[in-house]
Design a protein around this motif. Structure first.
Motif, PDB file in Angstrom:
ATOM      1  N   TRP A  26       0.847  -1.187   0.000  1.00 48.56           N
ATOM      2  CA  TRP A  26       0.000   0.000   0.000  1.00 48.56           C
ATOM      3  C   TRP A  26       0.884   1.239   0.000  1.00 48.56           C
ATOM      4  O   TRP A  26       1.923   1.282   0.662  1.00 48.56           O
ATOM      5  CB  TRP A  26      -0.881   0.016   1.244  1.00 48.56           C
ATOM      6  CG  TRP A  26      -1.894  -1.085   1.303  1.00 48.56           C
ATOM      7  CD1 TRP A  26      -1.781  -2.277   1.959  1.00 48.56           C
ATOM      8  CD2 TRP A  26      -3.181  -1.092   0.676  1.00 48.56           C
ATOM      9  NE1 TRP A  26      -2.917  -3.029   1.783  1.00 48.56           N
ATOM     10  CE2 TRP A  26      -3.791  -2.336   1.006  1.00 48.56           C
ATOM     11  CE3 TRP A  26      -3.883  -0.186  -0.116  1.00 48.56           C
ATOM     12  CZ2 TRP A  26      -5.070  -2.676   0.567  1.00 48.56           C
ATOM     13  CZ3 TRP A  26      -5.149  -0.527  -0.558  1.00 48.56           C
ATOM     14  CH2 TRP A  26      -5.730  -1.762  -0.222  1.00 48.56           C
ATOM     15  N   LEU A  35      -3.190   0.610  -3.995  1.00 51.03           N
ATOM     16  CA  LEU A  35      -2.862  -0.801  -3.854  1.00 51.03           C
ATOM     17  C   LEU A  35      -2.015  -1.228  -5.053  1.00 51.03           C
ATOM     18  O   LEU A  35      -2.447  -1.114  -6.198  1.00 51.03           O
ATOM     19  CB  LEU A  35      -4.144  -1.641  -3.805  1.00 51.03           C
ATOM     20  CG  LEU A  35      -3.963  -3.159  -3.852  1.00 51.03           C
ATOM     21  CD1 LEU A  35      -3.216  -3.672  -2.631  1.00 51.03           C
ATOM     22  CD2 LEU A  35      -5.332  -3.851  -3.978  1.00 51.03           C
ATOM     23  N   CYS A  57      -4.445  -9.858  -4.385  1.00 51.03           N
ATOM     24  CA  CYS A  57      -4.559  -8.406  -4.174  1.00 51.03           C
ATOM     25  C   CYS A  57      -6.029  -7.984  -4.146  1.00 51.03           C
ATOM     26  O   CYS A  57      -6.405  -7.075  -3.390  1.00 51.03           O
ATOM     27  CB  CYS A  57      -3.814  -7.658  -5.278  1.00 51.03           C
ATOM     28  SG  CYS A  57      -2.009  -7.846  -5.208  1.00 51.03           S
ATOM     29  N   LEU A  61      -8.019  -5.849  -1.366  1.00 50.76           N
ATOM     30  CA  LEU A  61      -8.850  -4.688  -1.708  1.00 50.76           C
ATOM     31  C   LEU A  61     -10.225  -4.804  -1.058  1.00 50.76           C
ATOM     32  O   LEU A  61     -10.739  -3.829  -0.488  1.00 50.76           O
ATOM     33  CB  LEU A  61      -8.974  -4.574  -3.222  1.00 50.76           C
ATOM     34  CG  LEU A  61      -9.906  -3.498  -3.764  1.00 50.76           C
ATOM     35  CD1 LEU A  61      -9.490  -2.118  -3.290  1.00 50.76           C
ATOM     36  CD2 LEU A  61      -9.947  -3.554  -5.299  1.00 50.76           C
ATOM     37  N   ARG A  65     -11.947  -2.251   1.623  1.00 47.54           N
ATOM     38  CA  ARG A  65     -13.267  -1.655   1.378  1.00 47.54           C
ATOM     39  C   ARG A  65     -14.224  -1.940   2.533  1.00 47.54           C
ATOM     40  O   ARG A  65     -14.963  -1.056   2.996  1.00 47.54           O
ATOM     41  CB  ARG A  65     -13.857  -2.206   0.085  1.00 47.54           C
ATOM     42  CG  ARG A  65     -13.206  -1.725  -1.196  1.00 47.54           C
ATOM     43  CD  ARG A  65     -13.753  -2.499  -2.414  1.00 47.54           C
ATOM     44  NE  ARG A  65     -15.184  -2.666  -2.320  1.00 47.54           N
ATOM     45  CZ  ARG A  65     -15.838  -3.754  -2.742  1.00 47.54           C
ATOM     46  NH1 ARG A  65     -15.175  -4.776  -3.275  1.00 47.54           N
ATOM     47  NH2 ARG A  65     -17.140  -3.830  -2.632  1.00 47.54           N
ATOM     48  N   VAL A  77     -13.560   3.713  -5.055  1.00 52.45           N
ATOM     49  CA  VAL A  77     -12.505   2.863  -5.607  1.00 52.45           C
ATOM     50  C   VAL A  77     -12.375   3.082  -7.108  1.00 52.45           C
ATOM     51  O   VAL A  77     -13.358   3.049  -7.852  1.00 52.45           O
ATOM     52  CB  VAL A  77     -12.795   1.371  -5.327  1.00 52.45           C
ATOM     53  CG1 VAL A  77     -11.672   0.497  -5.881  1.00 52.45           C
ATOM     54  CG2 VAL A  77     -12.974   1.125  -3.835  1.00 52.45           C
ATOM     55  N   ARG A  79     -10.421   1.107  -9.980  1.00 51.32           N
ATOM     56  CA  ARG A  79      -9.666  -0.120 -10.242  1.00 51.32           C
ATOM     57  C   ARG A  79      -8.788   0.069 -11.475  1.00 51.32           C
ATOM     58  O   ARG A  79      -9.244   0.560 -12.496  1.00 51.32           O
ATOM     59  CB  ARG A  79     -10.615  -1.307 -10.430  1.00 51.32           C
ATOM     60  CG  ARG A  79     -11.317  -1.696  -9.134  1.00 51.32           C
ATOM     61  CD  ARG A  79     -12.408  -2.735  -9.345  1.00 51.32           C
ATOM     62  NE  ARG A  79     -13.057  -3.061  -8.079  1.00 51.32           N
ATOM     63  CZ  ARG A  79     -14.013  -2.318  -7.505  1.00 51.32           C
ATOM     64  NH1 ARG A  79     -14.434  -1.219  -8.120  1.00 51.32           N
ATOM     65  NH2 ARG A  79     -14.524  -2.677  -6.345  1.00 51.32           N
ATOM     66  N   ALA A  90      -5.416  -0.502  -7.717  1.00 51.15           N
ATOM     67  CA  ALA A  90      -6.599   0.241  -7.249  1.00 51.15           C
ATOM     68  C   ALA A  90      -6.158   1.472  -6.468  1.00 51.15           C
ATOM     69  O   ALA A  90      -5.069   1.514  -5.883  1.00 51.15           O
ATOM     70  CB  ALA A  90      -7.481  -0.644  -6.371  1.00 51.15           C
ATOM     71  N   GLU A 217     -11.791 -10.069  -5.012  1.00 51.49           N
ATOM     72  CA  GLU A 217     -12.765  -9.398  -4.158  1.00 51.49           C
ATOM     73  C   GLU A 217     -13.926 -10.341  -3.845  1.00 51.49           C
ATOM     74  O   GLU A 217     -14.413 -10.401  -2.707  1.00 51.49           O
ATOM     75  CB  GLU A 217     -13.265  -8.135  -4.853  1.00 51.49           C
ATOM     76  CG  GLU A 217     -12.181  -7.061  -5.004  1.00 51.49           C
ATOM     77  CD  GLU A 217     -12.661  -5.845  -5.771  1.00 51.49           C
ATOM     78  OE1 GLU A 217     -13.241  -4.944  -5.137  1.00 51.49           O
ATOM     79  OE2 GLU A 217     -12.458  -5.799  -7.006  1.00 51.49           O
TER      80      GLU A 217
END
Length: 271
Positions: A26, A35, A57, A61, A65, A77, A79, A90, A217
């Protein structure tokens, strides 16, 4: 830098990753977090194209969030915001303040509770259909898809996993990566096939870096939801690391989509 963003980056350290490599970093840029994928922590033999690195990753993320939402902020966000910097996956900023809902807080509290559970699941305790529906909804909210493999298809999954396991055991470079990051060879795959385990495939419509990030995600969202539902879970990444095994998994999906990861879930036994 707002404290909530720094806290979110710290919470993201709890995200699952391939062989626990945590291949991300980060950076703070103005009033935002960025990110980045960390290619130095990519597994060049297990993950030559960076699919599992990017998926890992994506899980980080989602954790970040979720942490922001639980803190009472709408996460904003972008991306893959800069095509000239492909490792920048991101950028996250703070949107409007809003109270966190009950389900958001329940899921957030599962961050430190989520873990890999490879124990056998009792065959008499099946995952309720309503819970599987909730897991599918968690994936769909992240623009991914979740398939529950039919009982008759688990034999094909076992075949794919065993083939990938055998290849890893006989490939010296893959074995060295496993030894470096895991400290040992992987356990034999699908030892409890036919028990109370369900096998879930996280899939996407296409198969590029954007899709890998979304799949990460979705994996985080599904796994945390499973934890909130008191399910045990463990990933089977080997069946997407080997092209032949991945093609076999793809053939089991109807309608056909791109498999990104398999999760094994079941009713967790008491500790």
């Amino acid at each position: 830098m707002h404290t909530a963003l720094l806290d979110a980056a710290r919470d993201a350290r709890l995200a699952p990753s391939i062989l626990n490599t945590k291949p991300w970093r980060w950076e703070t840029v103005g009033a935002a977090l960025e990110l980045h994928a960390d290619p130095a922590r990519r597994l060049p033999h297990l993950d030559p194209h960076g699919q599992l690195m990017t998926l890992s990753c994506g899980a980080a993320l989602h954790h970040a969030r979720l942490a922001l939402a639980a803190a009472g902020y709408e996460p904003v966000v972008e991306r893959r915001p800069d095509a000239d910097h492909p490792t920048l996956l991101a950028r996250i900023g703070l949107g409007e303040e809003r109270p966190a809902g009950r389900e958001c807080l329940e899921t957030y509290r599962c961050l430190p509770l989520r873990r890999t559970d490879r124990r056998p699941f009792p065959p008499s305790a099946r995952v309720p259909d309503a819970t599987l529906t909730r897991l599918r909804a968690a994936a769909q909210a992240e623009r991914a898809h979740l398939y529950v493999l039919a009982r008759e298809d688990v034999a094909y999954l076992r075949y794919a996993a065993q083939g990938a396991h055998t290849l890893g055991a006989h490939d010296a470079e893959i074995a060295a990566e496993l030894e470096r990051w895991a400290g040992a060879a992987r356990p034999a795959p699908l030892r409890d096939a036919g028990s109370g385990a369900e096998y879930l495939v996280v899939a996407t419509d296409a198969d590029g870096p954007d899709d890998w990030l979304r799949a990460g995600e979705a994996t985080s969202a599904v796994w945390l939801t499973a934890t909130a539902c008191r399910l045990g879970a463990s990933p089977l990444s080997e069946v997407v690391e080997v092209p032949g095994a991945r093609a076999l998994i793809r053939s089991l999906l109807h309608p056909p989509r791109e498999p990104q990861l398999v999760l094994r879930v079941g009713m967790a036994a008491p500790n």
